[in-house]
Design an enzyme around this catalytic site. Structure first.
Site, PDB file in Angstrom:
ATOM      1  N   ASN A   1       0.861  -1.184   0.000  1.00  0.00           N
ATOM      2  CA  ASN A   1       0.000   0.000   0.000  1.00  0.00           C
ATOM      3  C   ASN A   1       0.898   1.236   0.000  1.00  0.00           C
ATOM      4  O   ASN A   1       1.592   1.490   0.983  1.00  0.00           O
ATOM      5  CB  ASN A   1      -0.900  -0.023   1.238  1.00  0.00           C
ATOM      6  CG  ASN A   1      -1.861   1.154   1.289  1.00  0.00           C
ATOM      7  OD1 ASN A   1      -1.700   2.139   0.584  1.00  0.00           O
ATOM      8  ND2 ASN A   1      -2.868   1.055   2.142  1.00  0.00           N
ATOM      9  N   PRO A   2       0.901   2.023  -1.066  1.00  0.00           N
ATOM     10  CA  PRO A   2       1.847   3.138  -1.168  1.00  0.00           C
ATOM     11  C   PRO A   2       1.544   4.293  -0.229  1.00  0.00           C
ATOM     12  O   PRO A   2       2.422   5.123   0.037  1.00  0.00           O
ATOM     13  CB  PRO A   2       1.710   3.578  -2.629  1.00  0.00           C
ATOM     14  CG  PRO A   2       0.310   3.194  -3.002  1.00  0.00           C
ATOM     15  CD  PRO A   2       0.044   1.907  -2.262  1.00  0.00           C
ATOM     16  N   THR A   3       0.319   4.374   0.304  1.00  0.00           N
ATOM     17  CA  THR A   3      -0.052   5.505   1.161  1.00  0.00           C
ATOM     18  C   THR A   3       0.035   5.182   2.646  1.00  0.00           C
ATOM     19  O   THR A   3      -0.094   6.075   3.479  1.00  0.00           O
ATOM     20  CB  THR A   3      -1.486   5.968   0.834  1.00  0.00           C
ATOM     21  OG1 THR A   3      -2.400   4.905   1.124  1.00  0.00           O
ATOM     22  CG2 THR A   3      -1.605   6.342  -0.639  1.00  0.00           C
ATOM     23  N   SER A   4       0.244   3.924   2.986  1.00  0.00           N
ATOM     24  CA  SER A   4       0.258   3.532   4.392  1.00  0.00           C
ATOM     25  C   SER A   4       1.491   4.073   5.111  1.00  0.00           C
ATOM     26  O   SER A   4       2.589   4.102   4.557  1.00  0.00           O
ATOM     27  CB  SER A   4       0.232   2.010   4.513  1.00  0.00           C
ATOM     28  OG  SER A   4       0.292   1.600   5.852  1.00  0.00           O
TER      29      SER A   4
ATOM     30  N   GLU B   1     -13.389  -3.468  10.239  1.00  0.00           N
ATOM     31  CA  GLU B   1     -14.220  -2.972   9.147  1.00  0.00           C
ATOM     32  C   GLU B   1     -15.562  -3.699   9.147  1.00  0.00           C
ATOM     33  O   GLU B   1     -15.672  -4.827   9.609  1.00  0.00           O
ATOM     34  CB  GLU B   1     -13.521  -3.194   7.798  1.00  0.00           C
ATOM     35  CG  GLU B   1     -12.152  -2.534   7.676  1.00  0.00           C
ATOM     36  CD  GLU B   1     -12.208  -1.019   7.667  1.00  0.00           C
ATOM     37  OE1 GLU B   1     -13.296  -0.472   7.351  1.00  0.00           O
ATOM     38  OE2 GLU B   1     -11.191  -0.370   7.976  1.00  0.00           O
TER      39      GLU B   1
ATOM     40  N   THR C   1      -0.724  -1.291  -4.718  1.00  0.00           N
ATOM     41  CA  THR C   1      -2.186  -1.301  -4.700  1.00  0.00           C
ATOM     42  C   THR C   1      -2.738   0.029  -5.185  1.00  0.00           C
ATOM     43  O   THR C   1      -2.061   1.060  -5.139  1.00  0.00           O
ATOM     44  CB  THR C   1      -2.733  -1.596  -3.294  1.00  0.00           C
ATOM     45  OG1 THR C   1      -2.321  -0.558  -2.392  1.00  0.00           O
ATOM     46  CG2 THR C   1      -2.233  -2.934  -2.781  1.00  0.00           C
TER      47      THR C   1
ATOM     48  N   GLY D   1      -1.059  -1.598   6.396  1.00  0.00           N
ATOM     49  CA  GLY D   1      -1.700  -1.750   7.694  1.00  0.00           C
ATOM     50  C   GLY D   1      -2.463  -3.053   7.789  1.00  0.00           C
ATOM     51  O   GLY D   1      -2.412  -3.894   6.883  1.00  0.00           O
ATOM     52  N   ASP D   2      -3.184  -3.239   8.897  1.00  0.00           N
ATOM     53  CA  ASP D   2      -3.948  -4.475   9.095  1.00  0.00           C
ATOM     54  C   ASP D   2      -4.985  -4.691   7.994  1.00  0.00           C
ATOM     55  O   ASP D   2      -5.303  -5.824   7.639  1.00  0.00           O
ATOM     56  CB  ASP D   2      -4.636  -4.454  10.461  1.00  0.00           C
ATOM     57  CG  ASP D   2      -3.650  -4.649  11.605  1.00  0.00           C
ATOM     58  OD1 ASP D   2      -2.560  -5.196  11.346  1.00  0.00           O
ATOM     59  OD2 ASP D   2      -3.960  -4.259  12.748  1.00  0.00           O
TER      60      ASP D   2
ATOM     61  N   GLU E   1      -6.863  -7.991   3.457  1.00  0.00           N
ATOM     62  CA  GLU E   1      -7.278  -8.106   2.062  1.00  0.00           C
ATOM     63  C   GLU E   1      -6.462  -9.178   1.341  1.00  0.00           C
ATOM     64  O   GLU E   1      -7.002  -9.968   0.556  1.00  0.00           O
ATOM     65  CB  GLU E   1      -7.121  -6.752   1.365  1.00  0.00           C
ATOM     66  CG  GLU E   1      -7.964  -6.620   0.124  1.00  0.00           C
ATOM     67  CD  GLU E   1      -7.951  -5.215  -0.463  1.00  0.00           C
ATOM     68  OE1 GLU E   1      -7.944  -5.109  -1.699  1.00  0.00           O
ATOM     69  OE2 GLU E   1      -7.939  -4.243   0.312  1.00  0.00           O
TER      70      GLU E   1
END
Length: 346
Positions: free
Chosen positions: A12-15, A289, A43, A70-71, A76
């Site tokens: 995940n590039p923004t995590s 979630e 992603t 992240g988790d 996912e």
């Protein structure tokens, strides 16, 4: 010719303030040094981006999938491979805020390079995975989870808390942060069928946990095991505000809540949760979630996915508190202190 192992990094590039994006090249070099032919997938905001890539990589015969983020990203990726008959090994590079799964596996957090190097120890654990069957839009829905399934009105209140707080403080911490919502807690009538019998009564929260770390706290499920094929089921048998606050205190005081008469605490391989309230839906929370509505069936899939872990440390109860951990703990304790002042005033 000897088969060379293949690894697929899904990140995940923004995590974590884009920390993984800055370290992709070095992580790939480390994995190549361990003998893996390695490639990376970044992603996208598209729904199920990580899940779909994990499924593709597994069917393409990759030996190892590394989930970096992240988790939510880890969850996912697990959902992308859990239903397959042949599943690759998994490793995680935690770059989120709470990182419950990394705590359970003792994977270095906030340091992608060190997390990648841990893979070189070649230590793994056959981890239990949760399988959930719920309802979404009046249709049957299946999902997998790696850490916790939760239900009850106290859990549902967390959906009202702004996403920024979730990002900053993690799952349990923003439940506490949303203290102003606690007076609205309802006592929901449910029927819970488990291996040891049936609970029928009212509850404000239900937990089915796979690990000992929930929202950064390891006292909630002090005796959780990663590979015994059992959920730890916790049923909170009170909707009283001050009794709930007292239970939070007991959690912070070394996990003493497990002995409270306001708690059902037991082990089970599977369970079913039914709402006995025809007027209100009972929503399920999977790894933080929304995961559908009751009725729900939860099954523990024992030793389902092989994860890389630091097994030298997994059995060690001690944990190094980093800055984020300290902030979460301080916030929770400050909240309890404020509640004490309210109780004294009353």
């Amino acid at each position: 010719m000897k088969h060379r192992k293949r690894a697929r990094l899904i990140y995940n590039p923004t995590s974590g303030q884009e920390i993984m994006k800055k370290n992709v090249a070095e992580v790939l070099d480390i994995l190549e040094g361990f003998g893996y032919e390695t490639s990376a997938f970044q992603t996208t905001p598209e729904k199920d981006s990580a899940k779909n890539e994990a499924t593709r990589a597994a069917k393409a015969g990759f030996d190892l999938i590394i989930a970096a983020g992240g988790d939510g990203t880890i969850n996912e990726v697990v959902n992308g491979i859990a239903s397959l008959e042949k599943r690759p090994k998994m490793a995680i590079i935690p770059t989120g805020t709470t990182n419950d799964y990394a705590r359970a596996l003792k994977v270095p957090r906030g340091n992608p390079v060190e997390a990648a190097r841990m893979i070189g120890k070649n230590q793994t654990v056959l981890m239990d995975i949760g399988h959930a069957r719920t309802m979404k839009n009046h249709q049957a829905f299946e999902n997998y989870f790696i850490n916790i399934a939760a239900a009850g009105t106290l859990t549902e209140l967390t959906y009202s808390v702004p996403s920024q707080l979730k990002t900053m403080f993690g799952y349990l911490a923003y439940v506490v942060k949303g203290a102003e919502l606690l007076p609205r807690v309802q006592f929901t009538p449910v029927r819970i069928t488990h291996d040891k019998g049936v609970f029928e009564g009212k509850t404000s929260m239900i937990f089915a946990a796979l690990t000992n770390s929930i929202g950064g706290f390891e006292q909630i499920v002090p005796d959780a095991k990663l590979d015994d094929g059992l959920f730890t089921l916790i049923i909170v048998k009170t909707g009283n505000l001050f009794e709930i606050l007292h239970l939070i205190r007991l959690v912070l005081d070394g996990g003493k809540h497990v002995d409270s008469d306001k708690i059902e605490y037991l082990k089970t391989k599977k369970l079913q949760i039914e709402s006995l309230d025809d007027q209100n839906r009972l929503m399920l929370n999977l790894d933080g979630e929304y995961g559908g509505d009751a009725p729900v069936e939860l099954v523990n899939l024992r030793n389902h996915i092989e994860f890389f872990a630091d097994t030298d440390k997994v059995s060690d109860d001690a944990i190094t508190i980093d800055t984020m951990d300290k902030n979460i703990e301080d916030m929770a304790r400050h909240f309890v202190e404020e509640i004490s002042q309210i109780e004294d005033a009353i």
